[in-house]
Motif scaffolding. Structure first.
Motif, PDB file in Angstrom:
ATOM      1  N   THR A 137     -21.348   3.279   3.233  1.00  0.00           N
ATOM      2  CA  THR A 137     -21.421   1.871   2.550  1.00  0.00           C
ATOM      3  C   THR A 137     -20.274   1.649   1.522  1.00  0.00           C
ATOM      4  O   THR A 137     -19.390   0.582   1.676  1.00  0.00           O
ATOM      5  N   SER A 138     -19.970   2.558   0.525  1.00  0.00           N
ATOM      6  CA  SER A 138     -19.104   2.313  -0.456  1.00  0.00           C
ATOM      7  C   SER A 138     -17.759   2.138   0.067  1.00  0.00           C
ATOM      8  O   SER A 138     -16.835   1.367  -0.255  1.00  0.00           O
ATOM      9  N   ILE A 139     -17.383   3.157   1.168  1.00  0.00           N
ATOM     10  CA  ILE A 139     -16.013   3.180   1.608  1.00  0.00           C
ATOM     11  C   ILE A 139     -15.874   1.751   2.424  1.00  0.00           C
ATOM     12  O   ILE A 139     -14.784   1.257   2.693  1.00  0.00           O
ATOM     13  N   ALA A 140     -16.690   1.298   3.079  1.00  0.00           N
ATOM     14  CA  ALA A 140     -16.719   0.093   3.941  1.00  0.00           C
ATOM     15  C   ALA A 140     -15.671  -0.043   4.953  1.00  0.00           C
ATOM     16  O   ALA A 140     -14.872  -0.786   5.071  1.00  0.00           O
ATOM     17  N   GLY A 141     -15.400   1.058   5.733  1.00  0.00           N
ATOM     18  CA  GLY A 141     -14.448   1.098   6.745  1.00  0.00           C
ATOM     19  C   GLY A 141     -12.917   1.210   6.276  1.00  0.00           C
ATOM     20  O   GLY A 141     -11.992   1.199   7.121  1.00  0.00           O
ATOM     21  N   ARG A 142     -12.754   1.468   5.183  1.00  0.00           N
ATOM     22  CA  ARG A 142     -11.375   1.612   4.475  1.00  0.00           C
ATOM     23  C   ARG A 142     -10.672   3.044   4.608  1.00  0.00           C
ATOM     24  O   ARG A 142      -9.484   3.058   4.538  1.00  0.00           O
ATOM     25  N   VAL A 152     -10.661  10.364   3.937  1.00  0.00           N
ATOM     26  CA  VAL A 152      -9.378  10.316   4.173  1.00  0.00           C
ATOM     27  C   VAL A 152      -9.167   8.851   4.249  1.00  0.00           C
ATOM     28  O   VAL A 152      -9.624   8.091   5.043  1.00  0.00           O
ATOM     29  N   PHE A 153      -7.947   8.315   3.648  1.00  0.00           N
ATOM     30  CA  PHE A 153      -7.454   6.918   3.603  1.00  0.00           C
ATOM     31  C   PHE A 153      -6.057   7.161   4.237  1.00  0.00           C
ATOM     32  O   PHE A 153      -5.262   7.466   3.364  1.00  0.00           O
ATOM     33  N   ALA A 154      -6.042   6.383   5.442  1.00  0.00           N
ATOM     34  CA  ALA A 154      -4.780   6.633   6.087  1.00  0.00           C
ATOM     35  C   ALA A 154      -3.602   5.646   5.654  1.00  0.00           C
ATOM     36  O   ALA A 154      -2.367   5.792   5.589  1.00  0.00           O
ATOM     37  N   ASP A 155      -4.049   4.521   4.647  1.00  0.00           N
ATOM     38  CA  ASP A 155      -3.148   3.670   4.342  1.00  0.00           C
ATOM     39  C   ASP A 155      -3.355   3.140   2.741  1.00  0.00           C
ATOM     40  O   ASP A 155      -2.828   2.071   2.529  1.00  0.00           O
TER      41      ASP A 155
END
Length: 698
Positions: free
Chosen positions: A213-218, A232-235
């Motif tokens: 929920t916190s990451i919300a698809g980011r 992992v954050f791709a961008d």
């Protein structure tokens, strides 16, 4: 009409009717079906059962390709192009795996070959299909197990590694950066040990849901194992954005959880690493995030840290210290220092606390604050603690019978079931009675208090060994410890003693409350960190039983400790009065008095006053206004002056953190004291007088 070609299968042995019945029975079983196309590709025959099942998905006349889901993600060859290619090319094919367009997940293995009439004219395709649904579902489940965590359904370690590798490749191609976070839950082990693994597993599921929920698809969220997670954050690589996300995660995961009627509160620490157009692999980036996580936990947990290059050097240093500690144990580089413990009222020596010290052949004296945490993490603390216990008991055997020895027991050692056996062995070998040994444990050792913990304490108490609660009030304080564990002594942490005689704090009522509580529970108290005579008078007045601090002696070697046991009189050494903590600082400011205003330089500062350098002719008793960049100038009076320096006492206590976190005003000019003026003029000559070629004065 059923194609004659199919009805003629096996006609050498079966009649047409028999063959037809066998085919119908096979089709009705659902294990497979038959199909035939015309020369234009449309279906000429389809087993009735499949025809009925696919009625909502196709419009006749239909082709075989109309039965297939072209977007089936788990079968590379299951596409209309592949099937259409074979049929259009009139090439036979075998075992082509495809996914049905039906609503349910149905998989087939299709085989077909072109058919021709007696004249060799192409008539279309004929073939059959076998149901692969059960097999494919098993494969999908195996794939799920291989790629996803079975408890939380999050991506597992291998999947997260692949995701980070893909992000690194993509970021390099786009000439951008990616990032990753490593999270570790604080106090999760306590939950597992206290409430059991079923509650612990449910807690991990709830944590996973909050993370998603916190990451919300980011970014992609995964569980690496235990209570460790990765994102992992791709961008996303901006520090501000990552900091905001990390803060949101910490806040979210720190909110209470209601699990099986238990209200549970935990926390999390986060390490963050970003790629930087370098050659770091996914493994390298995770390692860097782990180092940042370690820094976050060392800073007190419940926070986040970004990776910094110096962390590599710190990690190498830690590794080197760990290796050196192993050799130090073998070569006998450790030794014990003994700090006196005296009776508050009489000043008589009643015991010593044994403190481990390490003199490194190259580094010199290594602080216990450095090597003890490393020893605990590496497991060397077990061997080191055993050596301390045995050595302290052997030394105590030389002292008079009324002098005791206290030994610190680490949480790692305290949780060992072998501790009572070790204590018994050490006492027996040294020939020391159990009532002369005191084991000191901190509140951290009781975080996972269990029946085994209480049983170990009961065994030790049964031997006659005394148990002391060290640093009371500074850890995860709980009065439940005092209710459940029969401590003999509570040690009041030195943070409450230091500064207790100064105005503006609540230390005295805290000390008084601890003493009263211990007295009512039949426990004695030791005040740690007593250094001055006014502190000594205070703890006597408050009723502390024992005193340990520099006023009665610093930690000493074994020979000095033995000599001290032979002295009958108390030895007091220390300052008369307590002084507030001094911090060194060099900062510009402005000082004003009697209508005069001038630049000033601070040299050190405490919450009660400061030492300043100024050319103003100050005198003892002068009232001054001191502007050092806080919200308001400080009112103070001069207590002493000497050679352009002065000590001033503030009218009100200040918060030193406000001073050190703030910045001096840009309008403040740098003040150069007289004793530095001559030196400065010799070191710094005007630029126009310098010859840039020879760098000599013209």
């Amino acid at each position: 009409m059923r194609p004659s070609r199919l009805s003629n299968i096996g006609s050498a042995c079966l009649s047409d009717g028999q063959a037809t019945r066998l085919l119908e029975k096979y089709e009705d079983s659902g294990k497979g079906w038959f199909w035939e196309t015309r020369d234009d590709g449309t279906l000429a025959y389809l087993s009735p059962k499949i025809s009925r099942a696919m009625a909502d998905c196709m419009i006749f006349p239909a082709s075989l390709s109309d039965l297939v889901d072209n977007d089936a993600s788990l079968a590379e060859e299951a596409s209309e192009r592949s099937l259409s290619f074979y049929i259009a090319s009139r090439l036979p094919f075998e075992g082509l795996v495809v996914k049905s367009k039906a609503r349910a997940d149905i998989w087939w293995s299709i085989t077909g070959e072109p058919s021709h009439d007696e004249a060799g004219q192409y008539r279309g395709f004929v073939g059959f299909a076998v149901d692969l649904t059960d097999q494919k579902n098993s494969e999908i489940k195996l794939l799920q197990l291989a790629r996803y965590d079975s408890l939380t359904s999050l991506a597992n370690r291998d999947t997260m590694r692949q995701a980070l590798e893909n992000s690194l490749i993509s970021a390099a191609h786009r000439r951008q950066r990616c990032s990753t976070m490593i999270l570790d839950l604080d106090r999760f082990k306590l939950v597992n040990d206290t409430f059991g693994h079923l509650v612990g597993d449910q807690l991990l599921k709830s944590v996973s849901e909050r993370l998603v929920t916190s990451i919300a698809g980011r970014g992609q969220v995964g569980r690496l194992g235990g209570d460790e997670f990765q994102i992992v954050f791709a961008d996303i690589c901006e520090i501000e954005i990552l900091s905001s996300i990390a803060a949101d995660i910490i806040h979210s995961l720190s909110q209470p959880y209601l699990i099986k009627s238990h209200l549970i509160t935990i926390g999390t620490s986060i390490g963050i690493a970003t790629s930087d157009h370098d050659h770091r692999s996914a493994v390298d980036l995770v390692r860097d995030a782990d180092l940042a996580l370690y820094a976050a936990k060392a800073a007190g947990k419940g926070t986040f840290h970004f990776f910094a290059s110096q962390m590599h050097e710190q990690a190498r240093s830690r590794q080197q210290i760990e290796e050196d500690m192993q050799r130090a144990l073998e070569k006998g580089e450790f030794h014990l220092a003994y700090q006196p413990v005296v009776n508050t009222q009489t000043g008589d020596l009643v015991g010593f606390e044994a403190l481990v010290r390490w003199t490194h052949p190259v580094r010199g004296s290594v602080s216990p604050a450095v090597f003890i945490p490393i020893a605990e993490e590496s497991g060397l603390i077990i061997e080191l603690s055993e050596w301390v216990l045995r050595t302290a008991c052997i030394e105590a055997a030389k002292w008079p019978d009324h002098i005791s020895v206290a030994v610190n027991i680490s949480p790692v050692q305290f949780s060992s079931q072998a501790l009572p056996v070790l204590v018994t062995s050490a006492l027996a070998y040294a020939g020391v009675t159990a009532d002369r040994l005191e084991l000191e444990i901190t509140e951290g050792a009781l975080l996972d208090e269990t029946a085994k913990t209480r049983a170990a304490i009961a065994t030790l108490k049964g031997l006659g060994v005394k148990i002391s609660l060290d640093d009371f009030g500074t850890g995860y304080s709980s009065l439940g410890y005092l209710k459940n564990i029969p401590f003999d002594k509570i040690k009041i942490d030195q943070s409450f003693v230091r500064g207790a005689t100064l105005t503006g704090n609540n230390n005295i009522p805290i000390i008084r409350a601890i003493v009263n509580l211990a007295t009512d529970l039949g426990m004695i108290t030791t005040a740690e960190g007593v250094e001055t005579e006014d502190q000594l008078a205070l703890v006597r007045e408050l009723g502390c039983t024992l005193i340990q601090g520099y006023i009665y002696g610093r930690p000493m070697d074994a020979q000095a400790a033995y000599s001290r046991t032979q002295i009958n009189q108390s030895i007091v050494s220390g300052f008369k009065t307590d002084r507030a903590e001094r911090r060194r600082i060099i900062r510009a400011g402005r000082i004003g008095t009697q209508g005069k205003d001038e630049t000033v330089r601070l040299r050190n500062i405490s919450c009660t006053g400061a030492m300043v350098e100024t050319s103003l002719p100050l005198h003892v008793g002068d009232l001054v206004s001191l502007d050092i960049g806080l919200a308001e100038p400080l009112e103070a009076d001069v207590r002493w002056t000497k050679d352009g320096r002065a000590g001033v006492k503030f009218a009100h206590l200040i918060n030193l953190d406000d001073v050190f976190l703030g910045k001096p005003k840009a309008s403040f000019k740098t003040f150069v004291p007289n004793y530095l003026a001559k030196e400065s003029s010799e070191l710094y000559a005007p630029k126009e007088r310098l010859d840039p070629k020879s760098l000599t004065l013209r």
